[in-house]
Motif scaffolding. Structure first.
Motif, PDB file in Angstrom:
ATOM      1  N   HIS A  53     -82.894 -81.174  35.846  1.00 50.67           N
ATOM      2  CA  HIS A  53     -82.983 -79.688  35.985  1.00 50.67           C
ATOM      3  C   HIS A  53     -84.350 -79.013  35.634  1.00 50.67           C
ATOM      4  O   HIS A  53     -84.631 -78.187  35.844  1.00 50.67           O
ATOM      5  N   ALA A  54     -84.852 -79.716  34.658  1.00 52.49           N
ATOM      6  CA  ALA A  54     -86.348 -79.435  34.182  1.00 52.49           C
ATOM      7  C   ALA A  54     -87.344 -79.980  35.361  1.00 52.49           C
ATOM      8  O   ALA A  54     -87.595 -81.137  35.108  1.00 52.49           O
ATOM      9  N   GLY A  55     -87.715 -79.272  36.197  1.00 56.55           N
ATOM     10  CA  GLY A  55     -88.839 -79.573  36.973  1.00 56.55           C
ATOM     11  C   GLY A  55     -88.340 -80.053  38.389  1.00 56.55           C
ATOM     12  O   GLY A  55     -89.341 -80.160  39.308  1.00 56.55           O
ATOM     13  N   ALA A  89     -84.695 -60.934  36.460  1.00 58.94           N
ATOM     14  CA  ALA A  89     -84.053 -61.753  35.136  1.00 58.94           C
ATOM     15  C   ALA A  89     -84.312 -63.329  35.460  1.00 58.94           C
ATOM     16  O   ALA A  89     -83.499 -63.779  34.974  1.00 58.94           O
ATOM     17  N   MET A  90     -85.572 -63.579  35.882  1.00 56.30           N
ATOM     18  CA  MET A  90     -85.722 -64.995  35.994  1.00 56.30           C
ATOM     19  C   MET A  90     -86.759 -65.557  34.980  1.00 56.30           C
ATOM     20  O   MET A  90     -87.303 -64.834  34.031  1.00 56.30           O
ATOM     21  N   ARG A 123     -87.712 -68.922  38.506  1.00 56.58           N
ATOM     22  CA  ARG A 123     -86.297 -69.540  38.562  1.00 56.58           C
ATOM     23  C   ARG A 123     -85.218 -68.943  38.042  1.00 56.58           C
ATOM     24  O   ARG A 123     -85.576 -68.469  36.733  1.00 56.58           O
ATOM     25  N   ASP A 124     -83.929 -68.828  38.505  1.00 52.89           N
ATOM     26  CA  ASP A 124     -82.903 -68.297  37.789  1.00 52.89           C
ATOM     27  C   ASP A 124     -82.356 -69.351  36.626  1.00 52.89           C
ATOM     28  O   ASP A 124     -82.161 -70.439  37.139  1.00 52.89           O
ATOM     29  N   LEU A 177     -79.311 -67.983  41.624  1.00 54.03           N
ATOM     30  CA  LEU A 177     -80.361 -67.353  42.825  1.00 54.03           C
ATOM     31  C   LEU A 177     -81.129 -68.257  43.343  1.00 54.03           C
ATOM     32  O   LEU A 177     -81.663 -69.324  42.554  1.00 54.03           O
ATOM     33  N   PRO A 178     -81.624 -67.845  44.534  1.00 56.00           N
ATOM     34  CA  PRO A 178     -82.740 -68.940  44.808  1.00 56.00           C
ATOM     35  C   PRO A 178     -84.115 -68.741  44.250  1.00 56.00           C
ATOM     36  O   PRO A 178     -84.415 -67.704  43.374  1.00 56.00           O
TER      37      PRO A 178
END
Length: 221
Positions: free
Chosen positions: A72-74, A130-131, A144-145, A150-151
């Motif tokens: 999830h990170a990166g 709100a990213m 990023r969301d 969201l994309p």
């Protein structure tokens, strides 16, 4: 086991039948007959994930369960996720004849904003959507969301001459699905604007000149 991400070629060489590598993650779609079956499959995936200490993203619908495995990170796919994908495939195989892997219908979308000075506009779009900025220290051109719904929006340096395109879509596809998607777009009135970077990406344009990139993992670092 190492959490370093594997290359796209290494993932392809792993021969994961029923899975595709899209935008830094392994994905599949599990076809189910109803929502009750979707819940049963999701619970079985949860048990498999707990055994490997991984946390897959699941999207449950009455007709299918979408699964995405990634750091999830990166982003990126470590060896653990390849092993988990095999476990999930076994879950599907044991779930009955009306449950199956359907990776050919899976894709992902990014939004790309072409800008001569993206650093000036990135904060606005981060606030409006709100990213948050990427957690990867080497990435300063995307937002990023935090809820991964969201994309991703990324910013591409461009010239300032008018007229110029500002927004375009990046659609990430399995390599074996690209040609049929190109054929359908051309039949619908589009044109192939460029295949100079294929098989990394192809640029298509609609009848008004609006562009979309069809992207694959191939020929990328």
């Amino acid at each position: 086991m190492s959490m370093e991400p594997l290359s796209g070629q290494s993932i392809d060489d792993a021969d994961l039948d029923g899975w595709v590598y899209l935008l830094g993650g392994l994905q599949t779609r599990i076809r189910v007959p109803d929502f009750s079956a979707a819940l049963r499959v999701a619970n079985a995936i949860g048990a498999a994930a707990e055994a490997t200490h991984r946390e897959p993203d699941l999207d449950l619908r009455p007709t299918h369960v979408d699964v995405r495995l990634t750091r999830h990170a990166g982003g990126g796919v470590p060896r653990l996720d390849v092993d988990l994908a095999r476990r999930i495939s076994a879950v599907v195989a044991d779930a009955g004849d009306d449950v199956s892997l359907e990776p050919s219908t899976v894709s992902r979308i990014e939004l790309a904003l072409d800008s001569p000075a993206y650093g000036d506009v990135l904060p606005f779009w981060r606030a409006a959507l709100a990213m948050e900025e990427s957690r990867a220290p080497e990435v300063d051109d995307e937002i990023r969301d935090p809820h991964r719904a969201l994309p991703t929006v990324w910013f591409q340096p461009s010239g300032s001459e008018e007229p110029r395109q500002r927004w375009h879509l990046d659609v990430w596809l399995p390599p074996d699905q690209v040609q049929s998607r190109i054929d359908a777009a051309l039949a619908a009135g589009g044109t192939l604007a460029s295949d100079d970077e294929a098989p990394s990406f192809w640029v298509l344009a609609d009848p008004e000149g609006n562009k979309v990139c069809l992207c694959t993992w191939q020929d990328r670092a």
